[in-house]
Design an enzyme around this catalytic site. Structure first.
Site, PDB file in Angstrom:
ATOM      1  N   LEU A  13       0.825  -1.206   0.000  1.00  0.00           N
ATOM      2  CA  LEU A  13       0.000   0.000   0.000  1.00  0.00           C
ATOM      3  C   LEU A  13       0.863   1.261   0.000  1.00  0.00           C
ATOM      4  O   LEU A  13       0.548   2.232  -0.683  1.00  0.00           O
ATOM      5  CB  LEU A  13      -0.939  -0.011   1.204  1.00  0.00           C
ATOM      6  CG  LEU A  13      -1.923   1.165   1.311  1.00  0.00           C
ATOM      7  CD1 LEU A  13      -2.780   1.282   0.056  1.00  0.00           C
ATOM      8  CD2 LEU A  13      -2.797   1.000   2.560  1.00  0.00           C
ATOM      9  N   THR A 103      -8.010  -4.854   8.944  1.00  0.00           N
ATOM     10  CA  THR A 103      -8.213  -6.077   8.177  1.00  0.00           C
ATOM     11  C   THR A 103      -9.553  -6.746   8.427  1.00  0.00           C
ATOM     12  O   THR A 103     -10.155  -6.586   9.498  1.00  0.00           O
ATOM     13  CB  THR A 103      -7.091  -7.082   8.517  1.00  0.00           C
ATOM     14  OG1 THR A 103      -7.333  -8.336   7.865  1.00  0.00           O
ATOM     15  CG2 THR A 103      -7.024  -7.343  10.016  1.00  0.00           C
ATOM     16  N   TYR A 127      -2.731 -12.813  14.300  1.00  0.00           N
ATOM     17  CA  TYR A 127      -2.708 -11.644  13.418  1.00  0.00           C
ATOM     18  C   TYR A 127      -3.977 -10.815  13.587  1.00  0.00           C
ATOM     19  O   TYR A 127      -3.923  -9.597  13.802  1.00  0.00           O
ATOM     20  CB  TYR A 127      -2.551 -12.095  11.969  1.00  0.00           C
ATOM     21  CG  TYR A 127      -2.857 -11.009  10.955  1.00  0.00           C
ATOM     22  CD1 TYR A 127      -2.022  -9.904  10.816  1.00  0.00           C
ATOM     23  CD2 TYR A 127      -3.983 -11.097  10.137  1.00  0.00           C
ATOM     24  CE1 TYR A 127      -2.312  -8.906   9.892  1.00  0.00           C
ATOM     25  CE2 TYR A 127      -4.268 -10.106   9.209  1.00  0.00           C
ATOM     26  CZ  TYR A 127      -3.432  -9.016   9.089  1.00  0.00           C
ATOM     27  OH  TYR A 127      -3.722  -8.025   8.179  1.00  0.00           O
TER      28      TYR A 127
END
Length: 289
Positions: A13, A103, A127
């Site tokens: 990104l 996310t 995560y």
């Protein structure tokens, strides 16, 4: 003129933000990665923001190795949680607006319809948990001038990602097995980068709209469908077979369904989002020349 600080600028990104920045000459950009700014150091973050007059922070830095995170909990926590806390504290002190990238893995994947921003979160991996803690730290410390953008299945022409891996494996092997029972939406990093800068442009003209937002490309597919499209666009004839997630040896659990509802971000900022196949074609064409 607004000055925008990008962290994690050498990632997917971050690199796409470098490209998209050329379309916004009215902004000044400071691109940093760990060599220029160690966001895991509270002192470094505070010192950097004292020295630079920053209007916005786009935090692209993240620990994204989903399976390795199961064994490297502390490292994942430092980058995905502690660093966000340090950025939030310094941003609050200097009244800097912050956009943090999160996310779809904050969800457990048991939904039957696309996730909206207010749906309960329940990550099923280290995560996902560390990314959620980062969101929570930002919201606790600096809710009035912070924005969380959750995205999914990010890929780019930069770095290592699923698209590049499937092109490489498709050329190396005659057969591949790919999971078909995990469903979501691929997101082209170039589209997300442009959307973020459009949001900042909107914010400069009409005011900053804090909160949580979802962004991915339009449409839905499985990893198997995604792979078939990648190979078709790249002219690869590898035989791809669908398998269940339980047949794929992965240390971390993944959400089985993580489609994001993007209505809020589209309506708030008047964004038009491309379909995932349209954006995939752009990326593949660049990768294969």
């Amino acid at each position: 003129m607004a000055t925008i600080l990008i962290t994690g600028a050498n990632g997917q990104l971050g690199n796409d933000l470098r490209i998209a920045s050329s379309e916004f000459p009215e902004f000044d950009f400071i691109f940093t990665d760990v060599a220029e700014l160690n966001i895991c150091s509270q002192g470094d973050v505070g010192g950097f923001l004292k020295e630079h007059a920053v209007s916005y922070i786009i935090n692209c830095a993240a620990y994204t190795a989903v399976d390795k995170a199961e064994d490297e909990k502390e490292m994942a926590g430092r980058i995905n949680h502690d660093a966000v806390r340090y950025l939030a504290m310094a941003a609050k002190e200097h009244q800097i607006k912050i956009i943090h990238i999160s996310t779809d893995y904050v969800f457990d994947g048991t939904n039957y319809r696309p996730y909206v921003e207010t749906d309960p979160v329940a990550p099923v991996s280290v995560y996902g948990m560390t990314k959620l803690k980062g969101e929570e730290a930002l919201n606790e410390i600096y809710p009035q001038n912070s924005m969380v953008i959750r995205t999914s299945w990010l890929y780019s022409t930069f770095g290592n990602n699923f698209v590049k891996t499937m092109i490489r494996l498709g050329k190396e092997r005659d057969r591949l097995n790919v999971v078909f029972d995990q469903v979501g939406t691929p997101t082209y990093s170039g589209d997300l980068a442009l959307a973020i800068l459009q949001i900042i442009d909107f914010s400069e003209k009409q005011g900053f709209r804090s909160g949580v937002y979802h962004y991915s490309n339009e449409g839905v597919c499985s990893w198997y469908d995604f792979t078939k499209s990648i190979h078709k666009m790249a002219g690869i004839s590898c035989q791809v077979s669908p398998i269940e997630g339980k047949e794929y040896p992965a240390k971390a659990s993944r959400p089985y369904y993580s489609v994001l509802n993007k209505r809020k971000i589209k309506e708030t900022f008047s964004l038009t989002i491309p379909h995932w196949e349209e954006s995939l074609k752009k990326c593949v064409n660049i990768l294969i020349g």
